[in-house]
Motif scaffolding. Structure first.
Motif, PDB file in Angstrom:
ATOM      1  N   LEU A  59       0.828  -1.203   0.000  1.00 37.54           N
ATOM      2  CA  LEU A  59       0.000   0.000   0.000  1.00 37.54           C
ATOM      3  C   LEU A  59       0.865   1.257   0.000  1.00 37.54           C
ATOM      4  O   LEU A  59       0.647   2.179  -0.785  1.00 37.54           O
ATOM      5  N   LEU A  60       1.880   1.277   0.871  1.00 42.28           N
ATOM      6  CA  LEU A  60       2.730   2.459   0.964  1.00 42.28           C
ATOM      7  C   LEU A  60       3.571   2.644  -0.289  1.00 42.28           C
ATOM      8  O   LEU A  60       3.954   3.756  -0.633  1.00 42.28           O
ATOM      9  N   GLY A  61       3.873   1.536  -0.979  1.00 38.89           N
ATOM     10  CA  GLY A  61       4.676   1.637  -2.191  1.00 38.89           C
ATOM     11  C   GLY A  61       3.969   2.347  -3.318  1.00 38.89           C
ATOM     12  O   GLY A  61       4.604   2.810  -4.272  1.00 38.89           O
ATOM     13  N   THR A  62       2.642   2.455  -3.220  1.00 37.96           N
ATOM     14  CA  THR A  62       1.882   3.126  -4.281  1.00 37.96           C
ATOM     15  C   THR A  62       1.625   4.595  -3.971  1.00 37.96           C
ATOM     16  O   THR A  62       1.034   5.291  -4.778  1.00 37.96           O
ATOM     17  N   ARG A  63       2.079   5.046  -2.790  1.00 36.22           N
ATOM     18  CA  ARG A  63       1.801   6.427  -2.404  1.00 36.22           C
ATOM     19  C   ARG A  63       2.997   7.311  -2.718  1.00 36.22           C
ATOM     20  O   ARG A  63       4.146   6.927  -2.573  1.00 36.22           O
ATOM     21  N   ALA A  64       2.723   8.499  -3.144  1.00 35.69           N
ATOM     22  CA  ALA A  64       3.801   9.429  -3.466  1.00 35.69           C
ATOM     23  C   ALA A  64       4.414   9.963  -2.178  1.00 35.69           C
ATOM     24  O   ALA A  64       3.712  10.363  -1.258  1.00 35.69           O
ATOM     25  N   ALA A  65       5.749   9.938  -2.073  1.00 36.57           N
ATOM     26  CA  ALA A  65       6.426  10.457  -0.897  1.00 36.57           C
ATOM     27  C   ALA A  65       6.377  11.979  -0.915  1.00 36.57           C
ATOM     28  O   ALA A  65       6.340  12.595  -1.969  1.00 36.57           O
ATOM     29  N   MET A  66       6.412  12.545   0.278  1.00 39.75           N
ATOM     30  CA  MET A  66       6.405  14.003   0.388  1.00 39.75           C
ATOM     31  C   MET A  66       7.839  14.474   0.637  1.00 39.75           C
ATOM     32  O   MET A  66       8.614  14.580  -0.302  1.00 39.75           O
ATOM     33  N   ARG A  67       8.209  14.725   1.876  1.00 38.19           N
ATOM     34  CA  ARG A  67       9.616  14.962   2.177  1.00 38.19           C
ATOM     35  C   ARG A  67      10.367  13.657   1.917  1.00 38.19           C
ATOM     36  O   ARG A  67       9.906  12.581   2.303  1.00 38.19           O
ATOM     37  N   ARG A  68      11.513  13.777   1.308  1.00 36.85           N
ATOM     38  CA  ARG A  68      12.204  12.556   0.909  1.00 36.85           C
ATOM     39  C   ARG A  68      13.155  12.078   2.008  1.00 36.85           C
ATOM     40  O   ARG A  68      13.816  12.865   2.671  1.00 36.85           O
ATOM     41  N   VAL A  69      13.199  10.762   2.178  1.00 33.23           N
ATOM     42  CA  VAL A  69      14.086  10.121   3.150  1.00 33.23           C
ATOM     43  C   VAL A  69      14.736   8.921   2.471  1.00 33.23           C
ATOM     44  O   VAL A  69      14.054   8.121   1.829  1.00 33.23           O
ATOM     45  N   ILE A  70      16.053   8.818   2.601  1.00 33.86           N
ATOM     46  CA  ILE A  70      16.769   7.648   2.088  1.00 33.86           C
ATOM     47  C   ILE A  70      16.870   6.627   3.203  1.00 33.86           C
ATOM     48  O   ILE A  70      17.326   6.941   4.310  1.00 33.86           O
ATOM     49  N   VAL A  71      16.416   5.405   2.936  1.00 35.89           N
ATOM     50  CA  VAL A  71      16.502   4.313   3.908  1.00 35.89           C
ATOM     51  C   VAL A  71      17.206   3.137   3.237  1.00 35.89           C
ATOM     52  O   VAL A  71      16.756   2.654   2.197  1.00 35.89           O
ATOM     53  N   LYS A  72      18.316   2.700   3.819  1.00 35.99           N
ATOM     54  CA  LYS A  72      19.053   1.540   3.315  1.00 35.99           C
ATOM     55  C   LYS A  72      19.020   0.458   4.383  1.00 35.99           C
ATOM     56  O   LYS A  72      19.338   0.713   5.547  1.00 35.99           O
ATOM     57  N   CYS A 124      21.992 -10.369  21.265  1.00 41.73           N
ATOM     58  CA  CYS A 124      21.888 -10.905  19.901  1.00 41.73           C
ATOM     59  C   CYS A 124      22.462 -12.309  19.768  1.00 41.73           C
ATOM     60  O   CYS A 124      22.290 -12.944  18.723  1.00 41.73           O
ATOM     61  N   ALA A 125      23.186 -12.773  20.792  1.00 43.49           N
ATOM     62  CA  ALA A 125      23.773 -14.111  20.726  1.00 43.49           C
ATOM     63  C   ALA A 125      22.656 -15.140  20.547  1.00 43.49           C
ATOM     64  O   ALA A 125      21.694 -15.174  21.310  1.00 43.49           O
ATOM     65  N   GLY A 126      22.767 -15.962  19.550  1.00 45.90           N
ATOM     66  CA  GLY A 126      21.730 -16.946  19.253  1.00 45.90           C
ATOM     67  C   GLY A 126      20.738 -16.494  18.208  1.00 45.90           C
ATOM     68  O   GLY A 126      19.970 -17.306  17.685  1.00 45.90           O
ATOM     69  N   ASP A 127      20.714 -15.172  17.887  1.00 43.77           N
ATOM     70  CA  ASP A 127      19.823 -14.684  16.821  1.00 43.77           C
ATOM     71  C   ASP A 127      20.321 -15.189  15.473  1.00 43.77           C
ATOM     72  O   ASP A 127      21.529 -15.276  15.226  1.00 43.77           O
ATOM     73  N   ARG A 128      19.396 -15.499  14.598  1.00 36.00           N
ATOM     74  CA  ARG A 128      19.776 -15.956  13.262  1.00 36.00           C
ATOM     75  C   ARG A 128      20.329 -14.826  12.417  1.00 36.00           C
ATOM     76  O   ARG A 128      21.245 -15.006  11.627  1.00 36.00           O
ATOM     77  N   HIS A 129      19.756 -13.626  12.592  1.00 32.06           N
ATOM     78  CA  HIS A 129      20.169 -12.501  11.756  1.00 32.06           C
ATOM     79  C   HIS A 129      19.961 -11.192  12.509  1.00 32.06           C
ATOM     80  O   HIS A 129      19.399 -11.159  13.605  1.00 32.06           O
ATOM     81  N   GLN A 130      20.428 -10.131  11.881  1.00 33.32           N
ATOM     82  CA  GLN A 130      20.309  -8.783  12.428  1.00 33.32           C
ATOM     83  C   GLN A 130      20.099  -7.831  11.260  1.00 33.32           C
ATOM     84  O   GLN A 130      20.651  -8.027  10.182  1.00 33.32           O
ATOM     85  N   PHE A 131      19.282  -6.798  11.480  1.00 33.85           N
ATOM     86  CA  PHE A 131      19.061  -5.779  10.448  1.00 33.85           C
ATOM     87  C   PHE A 131      19.912  -4.553  10.769  1.00 33.85           C
ATOM     88  O   PHE A 131      19.897  -4.067  11.901  1.00 33.85           O
ATOM     89  N   ARG A 132      20.643  -4.060   9.766  1.00 31.26           N
ATOM     90  CA  ARG A 132      21.367  -2.809   9.882  1.00 31.26           C
ATOM     91  C   ARG A 132      20.713  -1.808   8.935  1.00 31.26           C
ATOM     92  O   ARG A 132      20.618  -2.070   7.735  1.00 31.26           O
ATOM     93  N   ILE A 133      20.264  -0.701   9.481  1.00 31.35           N
ATOM     94  CA  ILE A 133      19.458   0.256   8.727  1.00 31.35           C
ATOM     95  C   ILE A 133      20.085   1.642   8.845  1.00 31.35           C
ATOM     96  O   ILE A 133      20.516   2.043   9.932  1.00 31.35           O
ATOM     97  N   ILE A 134      20.154   2.347   7.742  1.00 32.39           N
ATOM     98  CA  ILE A 134      20.575   3.748   7.745  1.00 32.39           C
ATOM     99  C   ILE A 134      19.388   4.592   7.304  1.00 32.39           C
ATOM    100  O   ILE A 134      18.797   4.336   6.250  1.00 32.39           O
ATOM    101  N   VAL A 135      19.013   5.568   8.115  1.00 30.24           N
ATOM    102  CA  VAL A 135      17.912   6.483   7.818  1.00 30.24           C
ATOM    103  C   VAL A 135      18.506   7.877   7.629  1.00 30.24           C
ATOM    104  O   VAL A 135      19.111   8.431   8.547  1.00 30.24           O
TER     105      VAL A 135
END
Length: 649
Positions: A59-72, A124-135
């Motif tokens: 749903l959000l992918g079809t909406r036009a962004a207003m202020r722009r934010v880069i998320v990796k 995090c010990a025992g976690d299968r994975h971790q997300f690293r995000i830059i906003v």
């Protein structure tokens, strides 16, 4: 008059009385009319709807962004590796100079202003994975503090995903674009693996961030949008205008520059003109342009090069204050420098903050300043400030141990063992053979092919040496260069050092590569003259015209002086006796850790009442705290796990 059998049937023209279409067909026809696929087979399954937030993401992918934010967003697997890399990443994003005041970064979370990063990694010990995000908000420079924005964003993400999240973050203001590093655990509030739909990763994070930023700063005005787009016209990087040009072109990469909107028309015309100067667009006449097939990769590469040059400029400012005008060089980003680079370490940083890929800036003895990407940061040890290093391209090749193993296996029907090695080379000592077995263990864990049996024998594939070369080429992607620390102290401390220094080795062996009398090379030549005179005064060298010739064993004597001095200081601190370890000496005990001296890095090996210092090897890293034994050799310390058999103190 005869009766006419014709019987009129009202209906549409062409209707010959066929049976009405089934209702299912009507549904499919209506779906097709509205642009929907007629069946599941027509939509390729790509997994984008699997996981939390799939519906919201679409749903959000079809909406036009207003202020722009880069998320990796980058997913890091943790199950098959230690948490050392996670610790290193946390230390780096909290390094000095990332705040507006130039101070170290501070980790925070949803409710805490200061968070213990070590405790988070331990969770995090025992976690299968971790997300690293830059906003990175496009207008982040207008926000006095990013913390409230990030906390509201993660609260909204929790609502979208339907679970509480465990995360920490640190804000960076050391670049022209303020941004935030987020580390998100890969588990939900029930302790199960957190699976986020690709649609949400691709669209949801960015759209939610754009909504919140717009609430804080208001929507972008038409003037702001136009100003940003106009700035893109002359940029030497891939821009939003280029993306629009690619959408407009046909199969032959041709497009018409005209547009019904006057503003877009001016943007397109101006951008195409700039691209033509870069030989990335060609005017075919009549308003028709053809785009180069290399348009996108070339512009992206130019943008990355521009980022590198800006990074270099920051470091070269300090050199200009010293009265120098440095000559920058950017090494091949995939393979490293074509020739070894030797010089002073100016800076180490993140070339790709998301994937933990680092770079070095080296003030070389050739008078130039080199930018070198060194691959994954976890593959390289921390380097001291102002250290003198040698950086060389990694050449994928089989090691001598691999060739020896191949030779022994070829003579024994593809088998290798300690007994077969002794049969092949009766003079080989146990520590030397143990190094070959450690090599096989490492290759087995990497899936290269050797198979270990319960009786201590190994089955070696016929193409073993070829596999080791392929494995070396694969690991070179994460470590494209090898870094040798020539001196862990600055050049200024070397001319009068009671130790075997890099200057002494340079006098004895000659510089690699040659030293130019400019920049850092000029400083090195001056230090070599002072060091040479000091060695002559100490009766460790003789003058031969303009050259200085070191006497036999001068390097060994200098190293021994420093080791004995360091051993005496450690003896008081440890309350144990120091025992020297000359070449040929057998040493065994518990490996306490490394000790950095001017003569190099040494391993501290302790017994109950005494200790020794022996040359350090990288392979000893995983043996700290364990019992080891071995023999000191000319090329280092040949060691094995546990107390070596037949080695007496």
């Amino acid at each position: 008059m005869t009766d006419d059998p014709f019987e009129p049937r009202p209906g549409r023209i062409g209707n010959r009385g066929r049976r009405p279409r089934p209702y299912a067909r009507k549904v499919l026809a209506a779906a097709k009319l509205h642009g929907l696929k007629s069946g599941a087979r027509n939509r390729r399954f790509d997994g984008s709807r699997i996981g939390r937030g799939a519906g919201i993401g679409r749903l959000l992918g079809t909406r036009a962004a207003m202020r722009r934010v880069i998320v990796k967003t980058h997913l890091v697997r943790l199950a098959s590796r230690t948490l050392a890399a996670a610790h290193a990443h946390l230390r780096y994003i909290q390094r000095d100079g990332v705040t507006r005041e130039g101070l170290p970064g501070t980790l925070y979370s949803a409710r805490e202003e200061i968070v213990d990063g070590r405790a988070f990694v331990e969770r995090c010990a025992g976690d299968r994975h971790q997300f690293r995000i830059i906003v990175s908000p496009e207008d982040g420079d207008l926000m006095p503090d990013l913390k409230p924005f990030i906390r509201r964003l993660m609260t909204q993400v929790e609502t979208d995903l339907g679970t509480r999240l465990d995360w920490v973050a640190v804000d960076h203001f050391n670049t022209g674009q303020p941004h935030t590093h987020l580390l998100l655990r890969g588990v939900d509030d029930r302790g199960e693996n957190l699976v986020i739909a690709r649609d949400y990763v691709a669209h949801g994070f960015r759209a939610r961030a754009a909504e919140l930023l717009t609430l804080d700063l208001g929507p972008r005005t038409a003037i702001e949008i136009e100003q940003r787009l106009r700035r893109d016209i002359g940029q030497d990087r891939f821009t939003a205008i280029d993306r629009d040009l690619i959408r407009r072109m046909d199969e032959g990469r041709r497009l018409v520059a005209a547009d019904s909107n006057p503003f877009r028309q001016s943007l397109i015309a101006g951008r195409l003109k700039h691209l033509s100067h870069l030989d990335l667009a060609n005017d075919r006449g009549g308003g028709i342009w053809q785009l180069s097939a290399a348009l996108e990769p070339t512009l992206r590469q130019m943008g990355e090069r521009g980022d590198i040059i800006r990074t270099l400029q920051r470091e070269m400012t300090r050199l200009r204050l010293e009265g120098r005008e440095p000559d920058p060089v950017i090494a091949d980003r995939v393979h490293g420098p074509s020739v070894p680079v030797e010089g002073r370490l100016l800076a180490r940083g993140l070339a790709d903050e998301l994937r933990d890929r680092h770079y070095l800036i080296v003030d070389s003895i050739d008078g130039r300043v080199h930018y070198i990407e060194i691959g994954r940061g976890s593959e390289t040890e921390p380097l001291p400030d102002e250290a003198i290093v040698r950086v060389a391209r990694t050449v994928p090749q089989a090691r001598p141990a691999d060739r020896t193993i191949t030779m022994i296996a070829a003579a024994n029907q593809g088998r290798y063992s300690e007994a077969l090695h002794i049969l092949h080379d009766p003079s080989a000592d146990p520590a030397y053979i143990a190094a070959h077995i450690r090599r096989l263990e490492a290759l087995r864990r990497a899936g290269v092919g050797p198979e270990r049996h319960a009786d201590g024998n190994w089955t070696i594939p016929a193409d073993f040496e070829k596999r080791t070369i392929e494995h070396a080429a694969h690991t070179a992607r994460d470590r494209p260069v090898t870094i040798e620390v020539l001196s862990n102290v600055p050049l200024e401390r070397l001319p009068w050092a009671e130790a075997s220094t890099w200057l002494d080795h340079t006098l004895a062996e000659g510089p690699r590569p040659p030293i130019r009398d400019t920049g850092f090379g000029h400083d090195v030549l001056a230090a070599l003259r002072v060091r040479g005179q000091w060695l002559i005064d100490q009766q460790l060298a003789d003058a031969e015209g303009d050259r200085v010739r070191l006497r036999v064993s001068a390097l060994a004597r200098l190293q021994r002086r420093e080791v004995e001095r360091a051993g005496g200081e450690l003896a008081e601190a440890l309350d144990k006796s120091f025992v020297g370890a000359p070449v040929g000496k057998a040493v065994d005990g518990r490996l306490t850790g490394p000790i950095d001296l001017m003569s190099g890095r040494f391993a501290l090996i302790e017994t109950e009442r005494e200790f020794s210092l022996v040359p350090w090897k990288r392979s000893l890293e995983h043996q700290i705290g364990k019992e080891i034994g071995g023999i000191v050799r000319d090329d280092g310390f040949s060691w094995r796990r546990g107390r070596a058999r037949g080695l007496e103190r």
